[in-house]
Enzyme design. Sequence first.
Site, short mmCIF file in Angstrom:
data_model
loop_
_atom_site.label_atom_id
_atom_site.label_comp_id
_atom_site.label_asym_id
_atom_site.label_seq_id
_atom_site.Cartn_x
_atom_site.Cartn_y
_atom_site.Cartn_z
N LYS A 1 0.82 -1.21 0.00
CA LYS A 1 0.00 0.00 0.00
C LYS A 1 0.86 1.27 0.00
O LYS A 1 0.41 2.33 -0.42
CB LYS A 1 -0.97 -0.01 1.17
CG LYS A 1 -2.04 -1.08 0.99
CD LYS A 1 -3.14 -1.02 2.01
CE LYS A 1 -4.23 -2.01 1.68
NZ LYS A 1 -3.78 -3.44 1.76
C1 LIG Z 1 -4.33 -4.49 1.01
C2 LIG Z 1 -3.56 -5.73 0.88
C3 LIG Z 1 -3.91 -6.74 -0.05
C4 LIG Z 1 -5.15 -6.64 -0.95
O1 LIG Z 1 -5.02 -5.67 -1.95
P1 LIG Z 1 -6.34 -5.11 -2.69
O2 LIG Z 1 -5.89 -3.97 -3.51
O3 LIG Z 1 -7.27 -4.72 -1.59
O4 LIG Z 1 -6.87 -6.23 -3.52
C5 LIG Z 1 -3.12 -7.87 -0.14
N1 LIG Z 1 -2.04 -8.04 0.67
C6 LIG Z 1 -1.69 -7.11 1.59
C7 LIG Z 1 -0.51 -7.37 2.45
C8 LIG Z 1 -2.42 -5.92 1.71
O5 LIG Z 1 -2.07 -5.02 2.64
#
Ligand SMILES: *Cc1c(COP(=O)(O)O)cnc(C)c1O
Length: 455
Positions: A109
């Site tokens: 993120k």
């Molecule tokens: C947010 C997140 C995801 C999922 O990603 P999306 O964009 O919501 O599909 C997968 N793995 C981790 C570690 C995350 O923080």
Amino acid sequence: MRYISTRGETSPLSFQDAVITGLAPDGGLLLPEEIPDVRSRLGEWRELGFVDLALKILPLYIDDIPLEDLEPLVRSAYATFSHPEVVPLIPVGDINVVELFHGPTLAFKDVALQLLGQLFEYILSRRGEHLNILGATSGDTGSAAIYGVRGLPEIDIFVMFPDGRVSELQELQMTTVADANVHCLAVEGSFDDCQNLMKTLFADLPFKSTYRLGAVNSVNWARVLAQIVYYGYASLKLYAGAPVTFYVPTGNFGNVFAGYLAKRMGFPIERLVLATNENDILSAFFSTGVYQRGEVRFTVTPAMDIQVASNFERYLYYLLDEDSERLRRFMNDFSSTGRAVLDSPGRDEDFAAIAIGVEDTLSVIRRTYESHGYLLDPHTAVGLAAAEQIAAAGPKICLATAHPAKFPEAVNKAVGADVAHHAALELLRGLPTRRTVIPATLNAVRDFVANHARL
Ligand SMILES: *Cc1c(COP(=O)(O)O)cnc(C)c1O
């Protein structure tokens, strides 16, 4: 480039307005009016590093920030990453792992939120405005959002989390941030309480405008946009005649949707494989055309314990031939009955989907560590399990969405030894923390925000 709403009832917005608005006023999600075709540029882009490629892709979607202003924002966003390649590609057996976790909070993120913070600050300072971001987190998103905006003069951030119900590391990643514009609120309640408090405050329009409340949630267009870059980058690095297949650990569909756009732009991508945990509403949709909500199950991949994927509407819009009326009908069915069905189910060659159970997830972590000496976090392991099970004609690329040390219980259990560590996380344990405990009541949150928001 202008931005339109999936629901078709918002006049087109500029990029800057799209970033500040987040969710469209008609309740839809914003999308670019057209998807740029980059096929004729790929030859000259192949040798570019991640940041230089970002500086080619982003301006195609951002025409209201001049390149000389955009460039320093992009460079500062990715200067916080600890790896010189920003998102390195690591071969693990015959699968290539793209490590997206070298940002300040060790999760993918950061790729989007580091840039979003810079964009917010740029837009707000030029408009002479201040923004008070209010968020609720069950763990990961809170710290990535905090690190995206810490120390920025035009932004304050208030993050609510359920007191005693986030992991020790996750809490430390939030509460050790010393910048005065960061406010951590330990709410005496559940994550649902935090989310309900947030929704109620956002629905109070006079309060929202008086205190200039904003959000950085996963539907913000700039987050999707930032994520397109690593799909382009990894596909160009591994392309040698056969297009690549991406395996994507999926929760809210934001990550994999960026891959869909990269494919439509013309990057050499064969297919996107969406890998979910046991919360399989999305993988069920791709095999049956039925989108049906269930109970959330708690797994070893908490960032993917999601039933309703907030970014899925963007993809549905394209699947329904950009027909907002059909989309509105589908979404209305879903919100009133918890179930919606495609009226003309067509196979989508762009996607495959698979749900991976907890046992498989842990066993992939153990086998990958034993055979290759490579440690996966549980989310990435869901992607890797998908890559083992679903064939591809060209190179396989698995997106690594978190560093294993963020999820030490599951990783250590899988391997049977205490192996999940990261120096940056160890360092947090000695640092001073700041947090305010508040009861789970609307008045408590309102008072706190009213007393601390800058206007
Ligand atoms: C947010 C997140 C995801 C999922 O990603 P999306 O964009 O919501 O599909 C997968 N793995 C981790 C570690 C995350 O923080």
